[in-house]
Design a protein around this motif. Structure first.
Motif, PDB file in Angstrom:
ATOM      1  N   PRO A 279       0.846  -1.207   0.000  1.00  0.00           N
ATOM      2  CA  PRO A 279       0.000   0.000   0.000  1.00  0.00           C
ATOM      3  C   PRO A 279       0.875   1.249   0.000  1.00  0.00           C
ATOM      4  CG  PRO A 279      -0.725  -1.577   1.671  1.00  0.00           C
ATOM      5  CD  PRO A 279       0.604  -2.050   1.186  1.00  0.00           C
ATOM      6  N   ARG A 280       0.375   2.304  -0.654  1.00  0.00           N
ATOM      7  CA  ARG A 280       1.170   3.532  -0.726  1.00  0.00           C
ATOM      8  C   ARG A 280       0.266   4.663  -1.210  1.00  0.00           C
ATOM      9  NH1 ARG A 280       6.719   4.948  -1.081  1.00  0.00           N
ATOM     10  NH2 ARG A 280       7.071   6.733  -2.445  1.00  0.00           N
ATOM     11  N   ALA A 281       0.619   5.873  -0.891  1.00  0.00           N
ATOM     12  CA  ALA A 281      -0.157   7.025  -1.314  1.00  0.00           C
ATOM     13  C   ALA A 281      -0.113   7.174  -2.832  1.00  0.00           C
ATOM     14  CB  ALA A 281       0.372   8.286  -0.652  1.00  0.00           C
ATOM     15  N   ALA A 282      -1.128   7.819  -3.379  1.00  0.00           N
ATOM     16  CA  ALA A 282      -1.204   8.016  -4.822  1.00  0.00           C
ATOM     17  C   ALA A 282      -0.012   8.821  -5.325  1.00  0.00           C
ATOM     18  CB  ALA A 282      -2.493   8.734  -5.177  1.00  0.00           C
ATOM     19  N   GLY A 283       0.480   8.440  -6.506  1.00  0.00           N
ATOM     20  CA  GLY A 283       1.596   9.140  -7.109  1.00  0.00           C
ATOM     21  C   GLY A 283       2.645   8.184  -7.624  1.00  0.00           C
ATOM     22  N   ALA A 284       3.742   8.737  -8.138  1.00  0.00           N
ATOM     23  CA  ALA A 284       4.811   7.930  -8.719  1.00  0.00           C
ATOM     24  C   ALA A 284       5.727   7.385  -7.634  1.00  0.00           C
ATOM     25  CB  ALA A 284       5.611   8.754  -9.710  1.00  0.00           C
ATOM     26  N   ALA A 285       6.190   6.139  -7.839  1.00  0.00           N
ATOM     27  CA  ALA A 285       7.143   5.513  -6.922  1.00  0.00           C
ATOM     28  C   ALA A 285       8.248   4.880  -7.756  1.00  0.00           C
ATOM     29  CB  ALA A 285       6.450   4.466  -6.061  1.00  0.00           C
ATOM     30  N   ALA A 286       9.493   5.072  -7.341  1.00  0.00           N
ATOM     31  CA  ALA A 286      10.628   4.478  -8.050  1.00  0.00           C
ATOM     32  C   ALA A 286      10.733   3.017  -7.660  1.00  0.00           C
ATOM     33  CB  ALA A 286      11.908   5.219  -7.711  1.00  0.00           C
ATOM     34  N   LEU A 287      10.612   2.137  -8.636  1.00  0.00           N
ATOM     35  CA  LEU A 287      10.688   0.700  -8.364  1.00  0.00           C
ATOM     36  C   LEU A 287      12.117   0.251  -8.617  1.00  0.00           C
ATOM     37  CD1 LEU A 287       8.024  -1.916  -9.428  1.00  0.00           C
ATOM     38  CD2 LEU A 287      10.457  -2.463  -9.401  1.00  0.00           C
ATOM     39  N   THR A 288      12.748  -0.336  -7.583  1.00  0.00           N
ATOM     40  CA  THR A 288      14.144  -0.771  -7.684  1.00  0.00           C
ATOM     41  C   THR A 288      14.298  -2.173  -7.124  1.00  0.00           C
ATOM     42  OG1 THR A 288      14.673   0.216  -5.545  1.00  0.00           O
ATOM     43  CG2 THR A 288      15.082   1.559  -7.526  1.00  0.00           C
ATOM     44  N   VAL A 289      15.383  -2.830  -7.533  1.00  0.00           N
ATOM     45  CA  VAL A 289      15.745  -4.145  -7.016  1.00  0.00           C
ATOM     46  C   VAL A 289      17.021  -3.984  -6.185  1.00  0.00           C
ATOM     47  CG1 VAL A 289      16.497  -6.479  -7.607  1.00  0.00           C
ATOM     48  CG2 VAL A 289      14.704  -5.346  -8.976  1.00  0.00           C
ATOM     49  N   VAL A 290      16.967  -4.527  -4.959  1.00  0.00           N
ATOM     50  CA  VAL A 290      18.112  -4.459  -4.052  1.00  0.00           C
ATOM     51  C   VAL A 290      18.926  -5.741  -4.209  1.00  0.00           C
ATOM     52  CG1 VAL A 290      18.867  -4.256  -1.653  1.00  0.00           C
ATOM     53  CG2 VAL A 290      16.836  -2.997  -2.455  1.00  0.00           C
ATOM     54  N   HIS A 291      20.245  -5.583  -4.355  1.00  0.00           N
ATOM     55  CA  HIS A 291      21.118  -6.738  -4.598  1.00  0.00           C
ATOM     56  C   HIS A 291      22.425  -6.512  -3.833  1.00  0.00           C
ATOM     57  CE1 HIS A 291      23.636  -9.572  -6.917  1.00  0.00           C
ATOM     58  NE2 HIS A 291      22.471 -10.163  -7.254  1.00  0.00           N
ATOM     59  N   PRO A 292      23.072  -7.590  -3.401  1.00  0.00           N
ATOM     60  CA  PRO A 292      24.346  -7.418  -2.686  1.00  0.00           C
ATOM     61  C   PRO A 292      25.387  -6.618  -3.472  1.00  0.00           C
ATOM     62  CG  PRO A 292      23.551  -9.653  -2.419  1.00  0.00           C
ATOM     63  CD  PRO A 292      22.654  -9.008  -3.417  1.00  0.00           C
TER      64      PRO A 292
ATOM     65  N   ASN B 286      18.890   0.109 -11.468  1.00  0.00           N
ATOM     66  CA  ASN B 286      18.260   1.343 -11.926  1.00  0.00           C
ATOM     67  C   ASN B 286      16.786   1.328 -11.495  1.00  0.00           C
ATOM     68  OD1 ASN B 286      17.930  -0.873 -13.888  1.00  0.00           O
ATOM     69  ND2 ASN B 286      16.703   0.622 -15.032  1.00  0.00           N
ATOM     70  N   SER B 287      16.079   2.429 -11.635  1.00  0.00           N
ATOM     71  CA  SER B 287      14.680   2.485 -11.226  1.00  0.00           C
ATOM     72  C   SER B 287      13.769   2.767 -12.418  1.00  0.00           C
ATOM     73  CB  SER B 287      14.466   3.553 -10.160  1.00  0.00           C
ATOM     74  OG  SER B 287      14.705   4.846 -10.708  1.00  0.00           O
ATOM     75  N   LEU B 288      12.568   2.200 -12.341  1.00  0.00           N
ATOM     76  CA  LEU B 288      11.503   2.519 -13.295  1.00  0.00           C
ATOM     77  C   LEU B 288      10.304   2.995 -12.490  1.00  0.00           C
ATOM     78  CD1 LEU B 288      11.665  -0.396 -15.926  1.00  0.00           C
ATOM     79  CD2 LEU B 288      12.627   1.902 -16.073  1.00  0.00           C
ATOM     80  N   THR B 289       9.476   3.806 -13.116  1.00  0.00           N
ATOM     81  CA  THR B 289       8.374   4.425 -12.384  1.00  0.00           C
ATOM     82  C   THR B 289       7.141   3.523 -12.367  1.00  0.00           C
ATOM     83  OG1 THR B 289       9.141   6.638 -12.945  1.00  0.00           O
ATOM     84  CG2 THR B 289       6.834   6.408 -12.267  1.00  0.00           C
ATOM     85  N   TYR B 290       6.656   3.291 -11.157  1.00  0.00           N
ATOM     86  CA  TYR B 290       5.382   2.610 -10.939  1.00  0.00           C
ATOM     87  C   TYR B 290       4.457   3.644 -10.314  1.00  0.00           C
ATOM     88  CZ  TYR B 290       1.879  -0.697  -9.170  1.00  0.00           C
ATOM     89  OH  TYR B 290       0.710  -1.374  -8.914  1.00  0.00           O
TER      90      TYR B 290
END
Length: 338
Positions: free
Chosen positions: A58-71, A76-80
């Motif tokens: 859950p999250r407030a309305a608007g753009a969120a940077a979607l990223t993958v965390v790795h050791p 990079n990020s894409l917008t969700y």
């Protein structure tokens, strides 16, 4: 080397979360988290080195940077984009009726269909459905009971109110039809009786549509036979399906080829034998338009009693289920004078 994200699907979802998002890219093996902005995904699965599926939190309305965390470092990020979930509304169902056996393809129109997770008819899940757009869904009806079934669509925003209906129609049943015979030229009006005959879309004699028909009530239809030959069982088609058949047979027109005797007195009582074809269903025999008593001996022979009348020839006619036919004239001869 940090992972990379090339695409995400879908690119948006409701603020309530719960959307499964597929991330494709490279180097995803060993990833330890997927983040929507600063919030970790509710859950995620590493499918391969090139794909991860993650459930949005859950999250407030608007753009969120979607990223993958790795050791080795973050991707990079894409917008969700989070959007406010809309409660769906169904405003139309077409067609609006079909058989209780299900299987009818229907188009639902309305609003707020994006991300639909269920379509139901009177609480029974649709056999299948496809979300075509935010305003249209195509679905296949499940089996149901005769009557009105409320149609609902469920999305992350909620379930639509029961404002639209699909009407399940019971299959039509025929219990009788008459007359059961008619001429090959068509035109005879047949009265069909049965049940669940309302909203009939067709009446068929064999594979041919009736020349015309009238739905009198839920239990009766009158239909005019088209031209045809031989056995042509009658069926009725309604939104509930196709009825059982009732028998109907086309009869060829009668012919009269010979009379014996061909002459007789002006008084009544002479027994005349009529020879011809298609005489078995005879309903009337006339001499000069006068109906007489008769006996059907076979499909090729009738015996009739000639009526009284003035001297001279008169036409002899036979009427059957196949129509009327005339043959040689019968001649009355006056008695000789004294």
């Amino acid at each position: 080397m940090p992972p990379t994200i090339s695409t995400i699907n879908p690119t948006q979802g409701p603020t309530t979360g719960g959307t499964t998002v597929t991330l494709t890219g490279t180097g995803m093996t060993g990833s330890t988290a997927v983040r929507f902005g600063s919030t970790n995904a509710t859950s995620f699965t590493i499918n391969s080195a090139t794909q991860i599926t993650a459930v949005s939190p859950p999250r407030a309305a608007g753009a969120a940077a979607l990223t993958v965390v790795h050791p080795t470092g973050n991707s990079n990020s894409l917008t969700y984009t989070y959007v406010v979930a809309q409660v769906p509304v169904v405003t139309g169902v077409a067609p609006s009726n079909g058989p209780t056996s299900g299987g009818t393809g229907v188009t639902l129109t309305g609003t707020g269909f994006t991300g639909a997770t269920a379509v139901a008819f009177a609480g029974t899940p649709a056999t299948s459905y496809t979300v075509n757009s935010a305003t249209q869904i195509t679905a296949v009806t499940p089996a149901g009971s005769a009557g009105a079934a409320g149609v609902s669509v469920t999305t992350p925003g909620g379930t639509s109110a029961p404002d639209a209906f699909f009407f399940y129609a019971a299959p039509p049943v025929l219990t009788g039809g008459g007359p059961a015979q008619g001429p090959a030229t068509g035109g005879v009006v047949v009265t069909l009786t049965g049940s669940d005959l309302l909203n009939a879309s067709a009446v068929r004699f064999g594979s041919t549509n009736a020349a015309s028909f009238t739905v009198v009530s839920a239990t009766q239809i009158t239909a005019t036979a088209p031209p045809g030959t031989g056995s042509s069982p009658i069926t009725v088609i309604t939104p509930g399906g196709t009825s059982n058949p009732v028998a109907f047979t086309y009869v060829a027109a009668p012919t009269v080829t010979a009379l014996a005797p061909t002459t007789g007195p002006t008084s009544a009582g002479t027994v005349v034998s009529l020879t011809g074809t298609n005489l078995a269903t005879a309903s009337a025999v006339t001499f000069g338009g006068t109906a007489v008593s008769f006996t059907v001996a076979s499909d090729t022979q009738i015996t009739a009693i000639a009526p009284a009348g003035p001297p001279g020839p008169v036409a002899v006619s036979v009427t059957t289920a196949g129509g009327s036919g005339s043959g040689p004239a019968y001649t009355r001869v006056a008695a000789p004078g004294i």
